[in-house]
Design a protein around this motif. Structure first.
Motif, PDB file in Angstrom:
ATOM      1  N   ARG A 107     -41.189  43.533 -12.685  1.00 28.57           N
ATOM      2  CA  ARG A 107     -40.320  44.054 -13.001  1.00 28.57           C
ATOM      3  C   ARG A 107     -40.218  44.876 -14.328  1.00 28.57           C
ATOM      4  O   ARG A 107     -39.807  46.163 -14.382  1.00 28.57           O
ATOM      5  CB  ARG A 107     -39.191  43.236 -12.778  1.00 28.57           C
ATOM      6  CG  ARG A 107     -37.656  44.229 -12.897  1.00 28.57           C
ATOM      7  CD  ARG A 107     -36.566  43.071 -12.576  1.00 28.57           C
ATOM      8  NE  ARG A 107     -35.311  43.597 -12.765  1.00 28.57           N
ATOM      9  CZ  ARG A 107     -34.054  43.090 -12.406  1.00 28.57           C
ATOM     10  NH1 ARG A 107     -33.953  41.794 -12.020  1.00 28.57           N
ATOM     11  NH2 ARG A 107     -32.973  43.838 -12.671  1.00 28.57           N
ATOM     12  N   ARG A 128     -42.658  48.026 -14.053  1.00 32.92           N
ATOM     13  CA  ARG A 128     -41.985  49.113 -13.584  1.00 32.92           C
ATOM     14  C   ARG A 128     -40.950  49.737 -14.688  1.00 32.92           C
ATOM     15  O   ARG A 128     -40.759  51.149 -14.499  1.00 32.92           O
ATOM     16  CB  ARG A 128     -41.228  48.790 -12.224  1.00 32.92           C
ATOM     17  CG  ARG A 128     -42.382  48.381 -11.210  1.00 32.92           C
ATOM     18  CD  ARG A 128     -41.553  48.448  -9.856  1.00 32.92           C
ATOM     19  NE  ARG A 128     -40.428  47.501  -9.792  1.00 32.92           N
ATOM     20  CZ  ARG A 128     -40.663  46.080  -9.294  1.00 32.92           C
ATOM     21  NH1 ARG A 128     -42.018  45.712  -8.991  1.00 32.92           N
ATOM     22  NH2 ARG A 128     -39.716  45.296  -9.298  1.00 32.92           N
ATOM     23  N   ALA A 129     -40.213  49.077 -15.337  1.00 33.66           N
ATOM     24  CA  ALA A 129     -39.200  49.599 -15.879  1.00 33.66           C
ATOM     25  C   ALA A 129     -39.940  50.528 -17.278  1.00 33.66           C
ATOM     26  O   ALA A 129     -39.469  51.368 -17.950  1.00 33.66           O
ATOM     27  CB  ALA A 129     -38.529  48.494 -16.636  1.00 33.66           C
ATOM     28  N   GLU A 134     -42.941  51.752 -16.892  1.00 36.19           N
ATOM     29  CA  GLU A 134     -43.491  52.987 -16.438  1.00 36.19           C
ATOM     30  C   GLU A 134     -42.233  54.150 -16.254  1.00 36.19           C
ATOM     31  O   GLU A 134     -42.592  55.283 -16.406  1.00 36.19           O
ATOM     32  CB  GLU A 134     -44.071  52.899 -15.193  1.00 36.19           C
ATOM     33  CG  GLU A 134     -45.456  51.993 -15.024  1.00 36.19           C
ATOM     34  CD  GLU A 134     -45.705  51.603 -13.606  1.00 36.19           C
ATOM     35  OE1 GLU A 134     -44.980  51.902 -12.655  1.00 36.19           O
ATOM     36  OE2 GLU A 134     -46.841  51.007 -13.515  1.00 36.19           O
ATOM     37  N   GLN A 135     -41.030  53.923 -16.054  1.00 36.15           N
ATOM     38  CA  GLN A 135     -40.022  54.529 -15.852  1.00 36.15           C
ATOM     39  C   GLN A 135     -39.548  55.232 -17.233  1.00 36.15           C
ATOM     40  O   GLN A 135     -39.228  56.192 -17.400  1.00 36.15           O
ATOM     41  CB  GLN A 135     -38.837  53.900 -15.151  1.00 36.15           C
ATOM     42  CG  GLN A 135     -38.994  53.636 -13.683  1.00 36.15           C
ATOM     43  CD  GLN A 135     -37.635  52.852 -13.123  1.00 36.15           C
ATOM     44  OE1 GLN A 135     -36.992  52.596 -13.943  1.00 36.15           O
ATOM     45  NE2 GLN A 135     -37.697  52.591 -11.860  1.00 36.15           N
ATOM     46  N   LEU A 136     -39.633  54.384 -18.030  1.00 36.93           N
ATOM     47  CA  LEU A 136     -39.433  54.860 -19.432  1.00 36.93           C
ATOM     48  C   LEU A 136     -40.413  55.943 -20.195  1.00 36.93           C
ATOM     49  O   LEU A 136     -40.086  56.719 -20.664  1.00 36.93           O
ATOM     50  CB  LEU A 136     -39.406  53.529 -20.448  1.00 36.93           C
ATOM     51  CG  LEU A 136     -39.034  53.807 -21.996  1.00 36.93           C
ATOM     52  CD1 LEU A 136     -37.621  54.166 -21.990  1.00 36.93           C
ATOM     53  CD2 LEU A 136     -38.988  52.655 -22.814  1.00 36.93           C
ATOM     54  N   THR A 137     -41.777  55.529 -19.699  1.00 39.33           N
ATOM     55  CA  THR A 137     -42.712  56.588 -19.954  1.00 39.33           C
ATOM     56  C   THR A 137     -42.391  57.776 -19.440  1.00 39.33           C
ATOM     57  O   THR A 137     -42.462  58.761 -19.918  1.00 39.33           O
ATOM     58  CB  THR A 137     -44.142  56.052 -19.792  1.00 39.33           C
ATOM     59  OG1 THR A 137     -44.272  54.887 -20.358  1.00 39.33           O
ATOM     60  CG2 THR A 137     -45.225  56.990 -20.146  1.00 39.33           C
ATOM     61  N   ALA A 138     -41.941  58.053 -18.094  1.00 36.93           N
ATOM     62  CA  ALA A 138     -41.802  59.265 -17.472  1.00 36.93           C
ATOM     63  C   ALA A 138     -40.730  59.852 -18.229  1.00 36.93           C
ATOM     64  O   ALA A 138     -40.690  61.106 -18.278  1.00 36.93           O
ATOM     65  CB  ALA A 138     -41.666  58.758 -16.009  1.00 36.93           C
ATOM     66  N   LEU A 139     -39.729  59.116 -18.435  1.00 37.63           N
ATOM     67  CA  LEU A 139     -38.421  59.758 -18.890  1.00 37.63           C
ATOM     68  C   LEU A 139     -38.738  60.275 -20.338  1.00 37.63           C
ATOM     69  O   LEU A 139     -38.267  61.500 -20.621  1.00 37.63           O
ATOM     70  CB  LEU A 139     -37.327  58.786 -18.926  1.00 37.63           C
ATOM     71  CG  LEU A 139     -36.818  58.263 -17.755  1.00 37.63           C
ATOM     72  CD1 LEU A 139     -35.722  57.118 -18.061  1.00 37.63           C
ATOM     73  CD2 LEU A 139     -35.936  59.488 -17.158  1.00 37.63           C
ATOM     74  N   GLN A 152     -51.057  53.261 -21.792  1.00 39.81           N
ATOM     75  CA  GLN A 152     -50.085  52.451 -21.731  1.00 39.81           C
ATOM     76  C   GLN A 152     -49.979  51.312 -22.764  1.00 39.81           C
ATOM     77  O   GLN A 152     -50.996  50.467 -22.632  1.00 39.81           O
ATOM     78  CB  GLN A 152     -50.109  51.693 -20.156  1.00 39.81           C
ATOM     79  CG  GLN A 152     -48.888  51.008 -19.610  1.00 39.81           C
ATOM     80  CD  GLN A 152     -47.563  51.747 -19.946  1.00 39.81           C
ATOM     81  OE1 GLN A 152     -47.338  52.731 -19.372  1.00 39.81           O
ATOM     82  NE2 GLN A 152     -46.570  51.173 -20.465  1.00 39.81           N
TER      83      GLN A 152
END
Length: 483
Positions: A391, A394-395, A397-402, A479
């Motif tokens: 979890r 995944r958070a 990864e989302q932070l990197t995309a944002l 990453q």
């Protein structure tokens, strides 16, 4: 021949009575009375006492059924044991005689002595004492007269000089409305009519068709005790005492006193004086108002001048504003001069404190707590369940995309690649060449600064696009470890 200038006529020899002349009969009667009643002692009550300018005194002696005129010659007046007074019961001596010119008989008085108070006067004194005991004469029950009456009620005879004198006096002093209630002022009906007039004036309403008087005047001219006796009536006195309207009695002359004078609110010596009591003088009031106005003006001027002098005296004792501010300004200058040195001394003191503390500071003091917390975090992450780890990944990864999206939306990002942003003079962004006018000043923003520029030309075909330089391969984004 006889010495009598008017001898008694003798009877005619033929038996027929001789005709008397008027003078013969008048003087015969005079002689007969004087011879028969040459000395008479008489008791009675005096009334109608009149002192003539010649010095003679004329009066009437009466009892309850009859009266007789009397005269005291000037030479006998001073020698009398008692001076004649109205209502006094006396015993007189003298002779009876006649006055042929008017067919009247009278007594020529030689001596006079008091015999007591007359019956009428005694009756009046008893009534007066009884009313005084009831409080009808008390000064505290008498009401003050109005200062400026609008309506004056007058109770008197409508004919004669009294009403004319009152109206004339009021008209000269205080022009106002006068109501006259006509009554008889002498005789049996006088007391009843005057009492009814007082009650009638008091019964008037304040909002009626006829205005209610503010003050009443009961007036009558002078006369004898018999003429003024109606104003000694008890019912009239009680009606005057019960009047709600202030009442002025003006009955007779100054020396005449009746019962209504004691119960009225004010007694006037004459009807004219009653009119003066009831009304002020308009001209005097106007003069008094003008005098008070001028006095007030002068007083205000004096007060203003006094206050001005006091202010000037106080101002001379006060210091000048420059003197008041000089000391404070000097203290301010001294404080400002010491401020820089004080700040320097304060900074030096803090610097010395910092130097003393800095010797005890080292990077290890900060790294040791950080290492301890990292160890605790690694220890904690080693015990985390796999689900939590996934979890967290995944958070991350989302932070990197944002973050990539944020970088792409940065308006200054293209500037680093060689682009420039054009802003008009008002700060608005120029999105096309069509909105720019020739000669307009614009601002060009580059990655390393801004420049001012002026638009030249009318616009045309866009110049051939330049080949963008080859992009260098971007380094692989690594990453990072969340922990």
């Amino acid at each position: 021949m006889t010495d009598d200038p008017h001898p008694a006529p003798a009877a005619e020899s033929d038996g027929n009575a001789k005709a008397y002349s008027v003078s013969e009969l008048a003087f015969a009667l005079k002689r007969t009375l004087e011879e028969t009643y040459g000395f008479v002692r008489l008791r009675g009550e005096l009334s109608k006492v009149t002192r003539h300018a010649s010095g003679h005194c004329y009066l009437t002696i009466k009892d309850e059924r009859a009266s007789i005129d009397g005269v005291v010659w000037k030479g006998q007046v001073r020698g009398l044991a008692v001076q004649p007074q109205q209502g006094l019961e006396v015993i007189v001596t003298g002779k009876i005689t006649t006055y042929p010119a008017s067919s009247k008989y009278q007594i020529v008085i030689e001596t006079m002595e008091p015999a007591g108070i007359g019956a009428l006067l005694a009756q009046l004194e008893k009534l007066k004492a009884r009313l005084a005991a009831e409080g009808l004469f008390a000064p505290e029950r008498k009401r003050p007269l109005p200062a400026s009456p609008a309506v004056v009620g007058v109770i008197t005879s409508p004919t004669g000089a009294v009403i004319r004198d009152i109206l004339h006096r009021i008209r000269d002093r205080w022009p106002c409305h006068v109501l006259v209630w006509p009554v008889v002022v002498q005789g049996d009906q006088a007391a009843r009519q005057v009492a009814a007039a007082i009650a009638g004036f008091n019964a008037m309403g304040s909002d009626g068709p006829v205005p209610r008087p503010d003050v009443l005047i009961v007036a009558r001219g002078g006369g004898s005790v018999e003429d003024l006796w109606a104003f000694n009536d008890e019912a009239l006195a009680r009606a005057a005492a019960a009047s709600e309207i202030p009442l002025i009695s003006a009955v007779g002359h100054e020396t005449d006193t009746t019962l209504i004078d004691f119960v009225s609110d004010r007694r006037a010596p004459t009807p004219t004086a009653a009119a003066e009591m009831a009304t002020p003088v308009l001209a005097e009031l106007r003069a008094a108002v003008a005098d008070r106005d001028s006095r007030l003006t002068r007083s205000m001027e004096r007060l203003r001048e006094t206050l001005r002098n006091r202010l000037a005296a106080a101002a001379r004792g006060l210091p000048r504003p420059a003197d008041i501010l000089a000391l404070a300004q000097q203290r301010f200058d001294l404080a400002a001069g010491r401020l820089g040195a004080g700040l320097e001394r304060n900074a030096a003191a803090h610097e010395r404190d910092l130097v003393r503390v800095a010797g005890r500071l080292s990077p290890g003091l900060l790294l040791r707590p950080q290492a301890q917390k990292a160890e605790r975090l690694a220890e904690f992450s080693g015990r985390m369940p796999p689900a939590v780890i996934r979890r967290l990944e995944r958070a991350a990864e989302q932070l990197t995309a944002l973050d990539k999206l944020r970088v792409s939306f940065n308006p200054d990002g293209p500037l680093a690649r060689g682009f420039a942003r054009v802003n008009r003079a008002d700060g608005a962004l120029a999105r096309s060449a069509a909105v720019l006018q020739s000669g307009e000043q614009v601002r060009l923003t580059f990655a390393d600064g801004t420049r001012e520029a002026v638009i030249d030309g009318e616009g045309g075909a866009a110049p051939p696009a330049r080949k963008p330089p080859a992009k260098k391969p971007a380094a692989a984004t690594q990453q990072g470890d969340l922990f």
